[in-house]
Structures are given as C-alpha cells and as structure tokens.
Design a protein around this motif. Structure first.
Motif, short mmCIF file in Angstrom:
data_model
loop_
_atom_site.label_atom_id
_atom_site.label_comp_id
_atom_site.label_asym_id
_atom_site.label_seq_id
_atom_site.Cartn_x
_atom_site.Cartn_y
_atom_site.Cartn_z
N VAL A 50 0.60 -1.11 0.24
CA VAL A 50 -0.10 0.21 -0.08
C VAL A 50 0.99 1.37 0.29
O VAL A 50 2.04 1.42 0.83
CB VAL A 50 -0.53 -0.35 1.45
N MET A 51 1.04 1.89 -0.89
CA MET A 51 1.82 2.74 -1.21
C MET A 51 0.48 4.25 0.00
O MET A 51 -0.04 4.55 -0.54
CB MET A 51 1.87 3.20 -2.90
N GLY A 52 2.11 4.95 -0.07
CA GLY A 52 1.01 6.37 0.59
C GLY A 52 0.26 7.80 0.00
O GLY A 52 0.70 7.04 -2.14
N GLU A 53 0.35 8.81 0.22
CA GLU A 53 -0.30 9.34 -0.20
C GLU A 53 0.43 11.11 -0.99
O GLU A 53 0.80 11.00 -0.21
CB GLU A 53 -2.15 9.72 -0.03
N ASP A 54 -0.45 11.21 -1.74
CA ASP A 54 0.26 12.99 -1.76
C ASP A 54 2.28 13.05 -2.00
O ASP A 54 3.16 12.26 -2.70
CB ASP A 54 -0.23 13.48 -1.09
N ASP A 55 2.14 13.48 -0.73
CA ASP A 55 3.93 13.53 -0.49
C ASP A 55 4.91 12.01 -0.67
O ASP A 55 6.34 11.75 -1.24
CB ASP A 55 4.28 14.55 0.12
N GLU A 56 4.01 10.95 0.39
CA GLU A 56 4.80 9.88 0.29
C GLU A 56 4.00 8.68 -0.66
O GLU A 56 3.96 7.98 -0.85
CB GLU A 56 3.63 8.99 1.82
N SER A 57 3.22 8.77 -2.24
CA SER A 57 3.93 8.16 -3.23
C SER A 57 4.83 7.42 -3.66
O SER A 57 4.22 6.17 -4.26
CB SER A 57 2.85 9.09 -4.39
N ASP A 58 5.54 7.80 -3.01
CA ASP A 58 6.40 7.04 -3.81
C ASP A 58 6.86 5.40 -2.28
O ASP A 58 8.02 4.95 -2.08
CB ASP A 58 7.79 7.31 -4.00
N THR A 59 6.24 5.74 -1.70
CA THR A 59 6.98 5.37 -0.14
C THR A 59 5.32 4.08 0.33
O THR A 59 3.88 4.52 0.28
CB THR A 59 6.44 6.67 0.94
N VAL A 60 6.05 2.71 0.77
CA VAL A 60 5.17 2.06 1.26
C VAL A 60 4.75 2.33 2.28
O VAL A 60 5.67 2.27 3.19
CB VAL A 60 6.09 0.60 0.98
N VAL A 61 3.97 2.01 2.74
CA VAL A 61 3.04 2.35 3.85
C VAL A 61 2.55 1.81 5.03
O VAL A 61 1.88 1.42 6.31
CB VAL A 61 2.16 4.04 4.04
N GLY A 62 2.08 0.45 4.43
CA GLY A 62 1.37 -1.10 4.54
C GLY A 62 1.80 -1.76 3.38
O GLY A 62 1.89 -1.71 2.40
N ALA A 63 0.69 -3.24 4.37
CA ALA A 63 0.09 -3.96 3.08
C ALA A 63 -0.72 -4.80 2.98
O ALA A 63 -1.58 -5.00 4.24
CB ALA A 63 1.67 -5.47 3.51
N VAL A 64 -1.99 -5.14 2.19
CA VAL A 64 -2.86 -5.82 2.64
C VAL A 64 -2.46 -7.04 1.27
O VAL A 64 -1.35 -8.01 0.16
CB VAL A 64 -3.88 -5.37 2.30
N TRP A 65 -3.26 -8.18 1.39
CA TRP A 65 -3.38 -9.83 0.49
C TRP A 65 -4.30 -9.77 -0.05
O TRP A 65 -5.86 -9.40 -0.08
CB TRP A 65 -2.67 -10.55 1.88
N GLU A 66 -4.42 -10.55 -0.96
CA GLU A 66 -4.98 -10.68 -2.01
C GLU A 66 -4.97 -11.88 -3.22
O GLU A 66 -3.48 -12.49 -2.82
CB GLU A 66 -5.60 -10.16 -3.52
N PRO A 67 -5.77 -13.21 -3.32
CA PRO A 67 -5.06 -14.14 -4.44
C PRO A 67 -4.73 -14.12 -5.18
O PRO A 67 -4.37 -13.07 -5.67
CB PRO A 67 -6.11 -14.57 -4.87
N LEU A 68 -3.31 -14.86 -4.78
CA LEU A 68 -2.76 -15.05 -6.38
C LEU A 68 -2.93 -15.83 -7.20
O LEU A 68 -3.80 -17.06 -7.86
CB LEU A 68 -1.24 -15.71 -5.82
N LEU A 69 -2.30 -15.21 -8.65
CA LEU A 69 -3.91 -15.82 -10.49
C LEU A 69 -2.72 -16.43 -10.53
O LEU A 69 -1.42 -15.97 -11.09
CB LEU A 69 -4.07 -14.75 -10.49
N SER A 70 -3.54 -17.48 -11.39
CA SER A 70 -2.08 -17.47 -12.13
C SER A 70 -1.29 -17.07 -13.54
O SER A 70 -0.40 -17.68 -13.94
CB SER A 70 -2.59 -19.06 -12.97
N THR A 71 -1.92 -16.11 -13.79
CA THR A 71 -1.62 -14.97 -14.44
C THR A 71 -1.16 -14.06 -13.68
O THR A 71 0.76 -13.21 -14.45
CB THR A 71 -2.85 -14.50 -15.87
N ASP A 72 -0.65 -14.68 -12.94
CA ASP A 72 0.62 -13.53 -12.15
C ASP A 72 1.86 -13.43 -12.58
O ASP A 72 2.53 -14.41 -13.23
CB ASP A 72 0.50 -13.48 -10.76
N ALA A 73 2.57 -12.62 -12.33
CA ALA A 73 4.82 -12.36 -13.46
C ALA A 73 4.93 -13.58 -11.88
O ALA A 73 4.74 -13.58 -10.95
CB ALA A 73 4.60 -10.78 -13.46
N ALA A 74 5.71 -14.42 -11.73
CA ALA A 74 6.71 -14.95 -11.30
C ALA A 74 7.31 -13.50 -10.13
O ALA A 74 7.76 -14.59 -9.19
CB ALA A 74 8.11 -15.35 -11.99
N THR A 75 7.25 -12.30 -10.12
CA THR A 75 7.33 -11.18 -9.73
C THR A 75 6.26 -11.39 -7.82
O THR A 75 6.65 -11.35 -6.66
CB THR A 75 8.16 -10.29 -9.77
#
Length: 134
Positions: A50-75
């Motif tokens: 989860v990225m920050g807003e405004d001045d922190e838009s390039d900063t990770v401020v948290g995390a959430v989880w979601e299902p991995l899809l078979s089409t997702d990249a190896a990363t």
C-alpha cells in the motif's frame, strides 16, 4: 486472582493446515479487490504493498493480501494460504482472512485465486517462505 470461563472458539470443516509441521496463523487484511468474492480454503495469497498519498506516493505505508492468480508475473510471490473459508461478501463482511503464514498445509487444497493448481515453481516459492505442502 480471579479465574473464569470467557468463551469458546471452534473451527470446523476442512482446513488447509496439517499436523505435519506446526502452523503459524495470522488474520491478514484483504485488499478491496480480494473482498469482491468468497475465498475458499487453500487459496494462495500474495502481498500487495500500500503506497502513501501525496508527498508519500513513492513510500510503502502498509500491506494487504489478495489471491495469487495463475496469470500473475513471477515477481508476485505466494506468501500465505487461506486456512478457513472467508466470505468478505457475507453478512459479516470479513475484512481479513485466517491464513497459514508458516507450517504444513495440505497440497491437495492449494489453488490460485482463479482456481488453478499451483506450478512446481509456485510450490517452491511457498517452501522458501516456510509453508510446506504435504
């Protein structure tokens, strides 16, 4: 010292966890995308920053989880397995899923968010993160 019975919690039905290797369970917060449908036992989840807003838009401020899809990249790395059924659309509208983040899981229940079996490479990624399919 006062002692008393506070309550009881029972998990029933099929679970992803096994007794082969003790598990560590966590309730992981779900992304808005993940809350669109029920998530079955054995669904493999990936972490989404989860990225920050405004001045922190390039900063990770948290995390959430979601299902991995078979089409997702190896990363997109699988890091958790849903242990009990989760229905974010139901009456209670769950916002997190009870997941195995370390330990043994049943290989036969593992699936991507789009219902596909995991590739050998994805299984190896789970093992690298301390989740051991048996």
């Amino acid at each position: 010292m006062n002692e008393g019975f506070l309550g009881k919690h029972t998990l029933s039905g099929e679970r992803a966890a096994t007794g082969d290797h003790p598990v560590v369970l966590h309730h992981l917060p779900l992304s808005e995308t993940a809350r669109a449908a029920a998530i079955p036992v054995g669904t493999v989840l990936k972490r989404v920053d989860v990225m920050g807003e405004d001045d922190e838009s390039d900063t990770v401020v948290g995390a959430v989880w979601e299902p991995l899809l078979s089409t997702d990249a190896a990363t997109a790395v699988p890091v958790a397995v849903v242990d009990t059924p989760c229905d974010p659309t139901g009456e209670n509208g769950e916002t997190s899923a009870l997941c195995v983040v370390h330990g043994g899981v049943k290989h036969r229940v593992l699936r991507t968010g789009d219902g596909k079996a995991l590739s050998d490479a994805r299984i190896a990624q789970l093992v690298e993160h301390g989740i051991y399919p048996a």
